[in-house]
Structures are given as C-alpha cells and as structure tokens.
Scaffold this active site. Structure first.
Site, PDB file in Angstrom:
ATOM      1  N   LEU A  53     -65.430-145.275  69.119  1.00  0.00           N
ATOM      2  CA  LEU A  53     -64.313-144.334  69.134  1.00  0.00           C
ATOM      3  C   LEU A  53     -63.236-144.823  68.191  1.00  0.00           C
ATOM      4  O   LEU A  53     -62.794-145.971  68.297  1.00  0.00           O
ATOM      5  CB  LEU A  53     -63.711-144.237  70.540  1.00  0.00           C
ATOM      6  CG  LEU A  53     -64.382-143.323  71.558  1.00  0.00           C
ATOM      7  CD1 LEU A  53     -65.793-143.764  71.857  1.00  0.00           C
ATOM      8  CD2 LEU A  53     -63.566-143.280  72.831  1.00  0.00           C
ATOM      9  N   HIS A 110     -61.199-150.072  59.675  1.00  0.00           N
ATOM     10  CA  HIS A 110     -61.009-148.859  60.479  1.00  0.00           C
ATOM     11  C   HIS A 110     -61.195-149.213  61.956  1.00  0.00           C
ATOM     12  O   HIS A 110     -62.318-149.406  62.424  1.00  0.00           O
ATOM     13  CB  HIS A 110     -61.977-147.747  60.025  1.00  0.00           C
ATOM     14  CG  HIS A 110     -61.574-146.377  60.468  1.00  0.00           C
ATOM     15  ND1 HIS A 110     -61.671-145.260  59.650  1.00  0.00           N
ATOM     16  CD2 HIS A 110     -61.045-145.944  61.642  1.00  0.00           C
ATOM     17  CE1 HIS A 110     -61.231-144.205  60.316  1.00  0.00           C
ATOM     18  NE2 HIS A 110     -60.861-144.592  61.538  1.00  0.00           N
ATOM     19  N   LEU A 111     -60.059-149.312  62.607  1.00  0.00           N
ATOM     20  CA  LEU A 111     -59.996-149.645  64.027  1.00  0.00           C
ATOM     21  C   LEU A 111     -60.967-148.800  64.853  1.00  0.00           C
ATOM     22  O   LEU A 111     -61.043-147.587  64.644  1.00  0.00           O
ATOM     23  CB  LEU A 111     -58.555-149.323  64.462  1.00  0.00           C
ATOM     24  CG  LEU A 111     -58.110-149.563  65.878  1.00  0.00           C
ATOM     25  CD1 LEU A 111     -57.829-151.050  66.043  1.00  0.00           C
ATOM     26  CD2 LEU A 111     -56.843-148.780  66.161  1.00  0.00           C
ATOM     27  N   HIS A 112     -61.696-149.422  65.775  1.00  0.00           N
ATOM     28  CA  HIS A 112     -62.564-148.624  66.643  1.00  0.00           C
ATOM     29  C   HIS A 112     -62.849-149.338  67.958  1.00  0.00           C
ATOM     30  O   HIS A 112     -62.970-150.557  68.000  1.00  0.00           O
ATOM     31  CB  HIS A 112     -63.887-148.286  65.945  1.00  0.00           C
ATOM     32  CG  HIS A 112     -64.620-149.475  65.422  1.00  0.00           C
ATOM     33  ND1 HIS A 112     -64.252-150.130  64.263  1.00  0.00           N
ATOM     34  CD2 HIS A 112     -65.686-150.156  65.913  1.00  0.00           C
ATOM     35  CE1 HIS A 112     -65.076-151.150  64.060  1.00  0.00           C
ATOM     36  NE2 HIS A 112     -65.950-151.184  65.051  1.00  0.00           N
ATOM     37  N   PHE A 113     -62.927-148.560  69.003  1.00  0.00           N
ATOM     38  CA  PHE A 113     -63.286-149.070  70.323  1.00  0.00           C
ATOM     39  C   PHE A 113     -64.797-148.952  70.514  1.00  0.00           C
ATOM     40  O   PHE A 113     -65.408-147.994  70.049  1.00  0.00           O
ATOM     41  CB  PHE A 113     -62.626-148.245  71.435  1.00  0.00           C
ATOM     42  CG  PHE A 113     -61.166-148.524  71.603  1.00  0.00           C
ATOM     43  CD1 PHE A 113     -60.729-149.509  72.480  1.00  0.00           C
ATOM     44  CD2 PHE A 113     -60.225-147.787  70.893  1.00  0.00           C
ATOM     45  CE1 PHE A 113     -59.381-149.762  72.637  1.00  0.00           C
ATOM     46  CE2 PHE A 113     -58.867-148.035  71.047  1.00  0.00           C
ATOM     47  CZ  PHE A 113     -58.438-149.021  71.920  1.00  0.00           C
TER      48      PHE A 113
END
Ligand code: ZN
Length: 162
Positions: A53, A110-113
C-alpha cells in the site's frame, strides 16, 4: 529483495507508478488506485495475499505525507485487512513499513506499507523477510479474487465524494 533492488537500479519505472491513470491493471498486479492511495499485490510475496500500500504521490519520506494522505493510507490498511479476512481467512496479520534500504526497503524512493496475512504454522515473519519467496499458488487467482472488493471500495468512495 536483492532481485527487486536490482530491477530498480536498472532504471525501470517506479513499481507504484505501474498502470498510472488506471484504477486497476492485472499485468502490474495493481488492485486499486485513487488520487491518494495505491494497492498492489506483491509479485514477490512473503505469504499468499501479501499487499503493498502506497501513497499515489511518489515520495520516500514519511514526514512528507500530508495529513489527508496519512489518513487515507491508514484507512486503506483497514479496508485491505477486511478484504483479506473475507477471502483468505488468516489467523493474523503483519503490517509494516521499511524506511530506507538499510531497513530492507526494496523501493526506498516510494514509501509503502506491507500487509501480510498470517496463518498458524506458517513461516516466521522475520525469517521469510530475509529472502525472496515466490508463492507457488497462483498470484493471478488471488488478484481475481480480491479485485472485485477493491473495485467496490473505489466506487463507494466515488459516491461519497459526490
Ligand atoms: Zn513512485
């Protein structure tokens, strides 16, 4: 992770920009995209149904997230857990964020969970984090299973905004 990093260094487009302009794309395992959030099925999962996400905006620093993006991402985590519960019946979840390559981020720009469903008796999370694991179960089947609920979510949001 090594494999993913290698692809990044070869200058391929950012994973989270795949299918830009579309709200889903099977080829890139894009399950959901709106103005603020993106959900991908991880092509190199630690478990069946492993989701990624991200904010729609290309950013790597958590402190660059706007309050509304933070809220939208957290809400998307909540919705993703509900959808995975419905289809995969897991016993629990690991939900996490790797900030920086040193912390294991395969896509540090790109930050993502990670949202990873867990079952009793599956592999220890930290063990499986250390290696790329391709799940023999068909990722495309999982994509087809989860997509209708993400589409439903997208359409319900559209209605709320009107
Ligand atoms: Zn990006």
């Amino acid at each position: 992770m090594a494999y993913i990093l290698e692809k990044d260094q070869q200058g391929k487009e950012c994973l989270f920009e795949a299918g830009t302009g579309k709200n889903y794309e099977k080829e890139s395992l894009l399950l959901y995209r709106d103005d603020v959030a993106v959900v991908l099925l991880n092509r190199f999962p630690y478990a069946n149904g492993h989701l990624l996400l991200a904010p729609s905006r290309h950013l790597g620093d958590i402190n660059d997230l706007l309050p509304e993006e933070s809220a939208a991402l957290f809400n998307m985590i909540r919705e993703s857990v509900a959808i995975l519960k419905k289809h995969k019946n897991p016993d629990g979840f690991n939900i996490g964020l790797n900030l920086g390559t040193v912390a294991g981020a395969g896509h540090p720009d790109h930050l993502h969970f990670h949202v990873v469903p867990r079952w009793h008796g599956d592999h220890n999370f930290m063990t499986v984090l250390a290696e790329v694991r391709t799940i023999p179960e068909h990722i495309e089947n999982t994509f087809d299973q989860l997509l209708p609920d993400f589409q439903k979510l997208l359409h319900s949001k559209g209605k709320n905004e009107q």
